[in-house]
Design a protein around this motif. Structure first.
Motif, PDB file in Angstrom:
ATOM      1  N   ALA A   1       0.812  -1.220   0.000  1.00 32.95           N
ATOM      2  CA  ALA A   1       0.000   0.000   0.000  1.00 32.95           C
ATOM      3  C   ALA A   1       0.847   1.273   0.000  1.00 32.95           C
ATOM      4  O   ALA A   1       1.887   1.331   0.667  1.00 32.95           O
TER       5      ALA A   1
ATOM      6  N   ALA B   1       1.354   5.297   1.081  1.00 30.69           N
ATOM      7  CA  ALA B   1       1.013   5.997   2.324  1.00 30.69           C
ATOM      8  C   ALA B   1       1.608   7.396   2.290  1.00 30.69           C
ATOM      9  O   ALA B   1       2.617   7.652   1.623  1.00 30.69           O
TER      10      ALA B   1
ATOM     11  N   THR C   1      -3.442   5.996   4.400  1.00 33.41           N
ATOM     12  CA  THR C   1      -3.091   4.764   3.694  1.00 33.41           C
ATOM     13  C   THR C   1      -4.326   3.878   3.615  1.00 33.41           C
ATOM     14  O   THR C   1      -5.228   3.999   4.449  1.00 33.41           O
TER      15      THR C   1
ATOM     16  N   THR D   1      -5.369  -2.026   4.648  1.00 32.95           N
ATOM     17  CA  THR D   1      -4.926  -3.263   4.021  1.00 32.95           C
ATOM     18  C   THR D   1      -5.469  -4.495   4.728  1.00 32.95           C
ATOM     19  O   THR D   1      -5.806  -5.496   4.088  1.00 32.95           O
TER      20      THR D   1
ATOM     21  N   ASP E   1      -7.540  -0.245  11.637  1.00 30.91           N
ATOM     22  CA  ASP E   1      -6.894  -1.251  10.798  1.00 30.91           C
ATOM     23  C   ASP E   1      -5.491  -1.488  11.339  1.00 30.91           C
ATOM     24  O   ASP E   1      -4.556  -0.735  11.056  1.00 30.91           O
TER      25      ASP E   1
ATOM     26  N   ALA F   1      -2.576  -1.864   8.710  1.00 32.30           N
ATOM     27  CA  ALA F   1      -2.126  -0.615   8.092  1.00 32.30           C
ATOM     28  C   ALA F   1      -1.289   0.226   9.043  1.00 32.30           C
ATOM     29  O   ALA F   1      -0.415   0.985   8.605  1.00 32.30           O
TER      30      ALA F   1
ATOM     31  N   HIS G   1      -5.018   7.148  11.932  1.00 29.49           N
ATOM     32  CA  HIS G   1      -5.105   6.510  10.617  1.00 29.49           C
ATOM     33  C   HIS G   1      -6.196   7.199   9.811  1.00 29.49           C
ATOM     34  O   HIS G   1      -7.354   7.276  10.237  1.00 29.49           O
TER      35      HIS G   1
ATOM     36  N   ARG H   1      -8.084   6.645   6.514  1.00 29.04           N
ATOM     37  CA  ARG H   1      -8.317   5.613   5.497  1.00 29.04           C
ATOM     38  C   ARG H   1      -8.425   6.242   4.110  1.00 29.04           C
ATOM     39  O   ARG H   1      -9.145   7.224   3.920  1.00 29.04           O
TER      40      ARG H   1
ATOM     41  N   ALA I   1       3.188  -3.094   6.639  1.00 26.98           N
ATOM     42  CA  ALA I   1       3.069  -1.637   6.707  1.00 26.98           C
ATOM     43  C   ALA I   1       4.226  -1.019   7.469  1.00 26.98           C
ATOM     44  O   ALA I   1       4.444   0.201   7.386  1.00 26.98           O
TER      45      ALA I   1
END
Length: 736
Positions: free
Chosen positions: A449, A451, A474, A477, A503, A506, A523, A525, A539
């Motif tokens: 991913a 970020a 990010t 995931t 998450d 992530a 975080h 999203r 991550a």
């Protein structure tokens, strides 16, 4: 079936459901299918009359050495001769489930479900997974128990012959020993299988004659050197045909609208064209004809939804940062601390391809109303379920033969090629070997991913960090992996019906190892047009980059030497601090002064610690040139030190490729990379001098497969900043 109501009734902590599940019968047996002259000892090993010992390994071997380290644990406890050890892939059975890997992968898609409930569910579901540096951490204890059990039974058989107490017998190098008397394991195996085990199994004590800690030769190496090791591409079956496939652009949902079937059928060797709503394949009597046939098809796709676009991807991350994030960790009142003179910096990481040597592949054979699959997979049960769904049969009608994997780095968790091969085999009624071209492997990769991080910190007058904030945009995931790999799993469907939690995948590694009076990790999203998946390093490869680069910036802002600055905040973590001082000492650390081209970084993950010193300058064309990397590693008890070094070295090289190579740039769903050469992977001439020092440790064994990745990029970035005064804040270096 687990309903949402039943989970809620069981209680928010899931205790009621966990207790109820624990009360259900849970006696699992497994047939190791001993050959004539062999005797099975539980679910983990067989001993032959010849003395040959075969150990079942429930993890996929894709270069990480698991076909050696796991047998080494059992052989050590058994007292076996290493020269007599062989391995076979374990069958799908709850005894071999890996809930630790499931927790690592799906932490985000199942955050709302209590961990005790998850663990019980994954065991009962026989979820075999290889991921997250979990093989030794998950299976060391059951393998030691299995080795101890077999050792006791062999000792009882020998004691019965000698007329002595079995507790007076010991084992060494494949023999049961009592004084001057010795009996081979193979001579005792048949009789030993008939004895009973004591209530408590005595584990071996002492260091004399132990295999653990020895750099024993890898069991998979000889076959790989002489070419006798079988990978999926080596499978040959009667009447086998070969397939090549092409799919639509990345992003959105593509449907096949037109192909030039006649042109493909004119290619010599092509025997069929198979069209699907989302792809088309050419079937031929040789692989080259299949590749040429699919090129002649000149397919056209109609795509609905957003196509992958690199500019749009960057804009999505920026937009996510502009929205309110979800707090995943906090200490103190960060809002009160971040006032006045606050240091700020933005960093970003691009998508990362797997670029495994072996592209997605599968060999499938439909016969006698059964499907057989020869596949490189890190999740055999999930691959079997996906293939069964695709052709509308029960999972019991599908047999999976797990193969050695030619690298993977996480790519073999996904099984698009397995599903396609199953459909092709059912359609043509012949064994089919499907291999994706490199272009398809890049175009339809489930990337590591991207970020973007917005970092902020406040320093005190004497240079201490008073407050730390990381806002990280990010994709989720963990949730993406759960949705893609567990589409019909009742627990995953239950979690999807509940409000989304943090998450964990992530945000892995986003909380620094350092201690601050105030801290906040958020975080944000970001839903991007590209699929994301598990990549070596997880991550942590991005989150360690954000943390260790910003720490370095703060050290220079405070006028502090970067290593001492870090150690001053690691008083609670002597293991990581020792890694830092060891790497600095071995690397000749000069304080990271201007013009030195030296940089430091450290990271902790999966129960292990690493510190990296890098020396780097900008070379021809402005591309970073890394001349030396020194890594100090504390991974707890090292089962096989050479394999630990191999894994750390491999992780360093992988991280170097991610940091200095080229990430695919997408426009209208098409990447600008089609070959490994386009990715500008490091060549032999580009490789730095690499030193890996293992620090002796009495801690429990930690994970190492991912450990070499996260700290490398920030160490290089810090070295480049020291060399030139200009700090790179984007990965890979040289791309925006």
């Amino acid at each position: 079936m687990i309903s949402r109501r039943s989970l809620l009734v069981a209680g928010g902590a899931g205790l009621g459901l966990a207790v109820a599940w624990a009360a259900w019968p849970r006696d699992y047996t497994v047939d190791l299918a001993p050959e004539p002259g062999e005797d099975a000892f539980g679910a983990w090993l067989k001993i032959a009359e010849t003395g040959r010992i075969t150990i079942a390994v429930p993890q996929a071997e894709h270069g990480q050495g698991v076909y050696t380290t796991l047998p080494q644990i059992l052989a050590d406890e058994l007292g076996a001769d290493w020269r007599t050890i062989g391995v076979e892939a374990a069958v799908l059975n709850p005894l071999y489930a890996n809930p630790l890997a499931a927790r690592s992968l799906f932490d985000g898609g199942l955050t709302q479900v209590p961990e005790t409930v998850q663990r019980e569910h994954w065991i009962r579901s026989a979820l075999l997974l290889t991921a997250g540096s979990t093989s030794v951490r998950m299976f060391e204890e059951p393998l030691r128990q299995a080795g101890a059990a077999a050792r006791v039974l062999l000792a009882k058989a020998a004691a019965a012959r000698w007329g002595v107490d079995w507790q007076q017998c010991e084992t060494s190098e494949g023999f049961v020993i009592n004084g001057d008397r010795r009996l081979r394991f193979g001579d005792l195996a048949a009789a030993a299988a008939g004895f009973d085990l004591p209530d408590e199994l005595p584990l071996r004590i002492g260091d004399e004659g132990r295999l653990t800690g020895q750099s024993l030769p890898r069991l998979d190496a000889p076959a790989k050197v002489d070419g006798s090791a079988n990978f999926t591409a080596d499978v040959r079956l009667p009447d086998l045909v070969f397939a090549s496939i092409t799919q639509g652009p990345a992003g959105g949902e593509s449907r096949l609208v037109r192909v030039d079937k006649a042109a493909a059928e004119r290619v010599r060797g092509v025997i069929a064209v198979v069209e699907n709503a989302h792809w088309v394949a050419a079937i031929a009597n040789n692989s080259w004809a299949a590749i040429q046939g699919v090129a002649a098809l000149r397919p056209r796709f109609e795509t609905h939804g957003a196509l992958a676009d690199s500019a749009g991807l960057a804009a999505t991350l920026d937009a996510a940062l502009a929205t309110e994030g979800q707090r995943t960790a906090s200490v103190g009142d960060i809002a009160d601390v971040l006032r006045g003179n606050v240091a700020r910096a933005d960093y970003s990481v691009g998508i990362a391809p797997h670029a495994a040597l072996e592209t997605p592949t599968a060999t499938a054979w439909w016969h006698a109303d059964q499907l057989e699959l020869w596949i490189p997979t890190q999740a055999p049960g999930l691959a079997r379920a996906a293939a069964a769904r695709a052709i509308g049969v029960a999972e019991s009608a599908v047999t999976v033969h797990p193969m050695l994997i030619g690298g993977s780095f996480g790519q073999a968790l996904d099984h698009q090629a397995v599903v396609q091969a199953a459909v092709l085999a059912l359609t043509v009624r012949r064994p089919v070997q499907l291999t994706w071209a490199r272009r398809e492997a890049i175009l339809h990769d489930c990337f590591g991913a991207p970020a973007k991080a917005r970092m902020a910190a406040r320093l005190s007058g004497d240079g201490r960090i008073l407050g730390w904030q990381a806002q990280i945009a990010t994709p989720a995931t963990g949730a993406a992996l759960a949705a893609r790999l567990l589409p019909t799993d009742p627990l995953a469907r239950l979690a999807a019906a509940l409000p989304a939690g943090a998450d964990g995948y992530a945000m892995s590694g986003a909380v620094p190892a350092y201690r601050f009076p105030a801290l906040a990790i958020d975080h944000h999203r970001a839903d991007i047009a590209l699929p994301v998946g598990h990549l070596r390093g997880g991550a942590d490869r991005a989150n360690a980059f954000f943390t260790e680069c910003f720490i370095d910036e703060l050290a220079h802002r405070a006028g502090a030497e970067p290593m001492s600055f870090r150690i001053g905040m690691l008083g609670h973590d002597a293991r990581l601090a020792r890694c830092l001082t060891t790497a600095a000492s071995l690397g000749g650390w000069d304080g990271g002064i201007a013009g030195s081209g030296q940089g430091l970084a450290c990271h902790a993950m999966a129960g292990s610690m690493i510190a990296v010193l890098a020396e780097a300058q900008y070379g021809a064309g402005g591309r970073p040139a890394v001349s030396r990397i020194v890594a100090a590693v504390d991974c707890g008890r090292a089962i096989n030190p050479d394999i630990v070094r191999q894994q750390v070295e491999g992780g360093i090289v992988f991280a170097l490729a991610l940091a200095t190579g080229h990430t695919p740039a997408f426009a209208a769903g098409i990447p600008d990379t089609h070959t490994l050469g386009d990715l500008r992977l490091p060549r032999l001439a580009d490789m730095p001098e690499i030193t890996v020092e293992l620090i002796p440790s009495a801690a429990d064994a930690g994970g190492v497969s991912d450990l070499g990745v996260p700290a490398v990029a920030p160490a290089i970035a810090n070295a480049l900043a020291a060399a030139t005064g200009n700090r790179p804040r984007h990965l890979p270096f040289g791309s925006a």
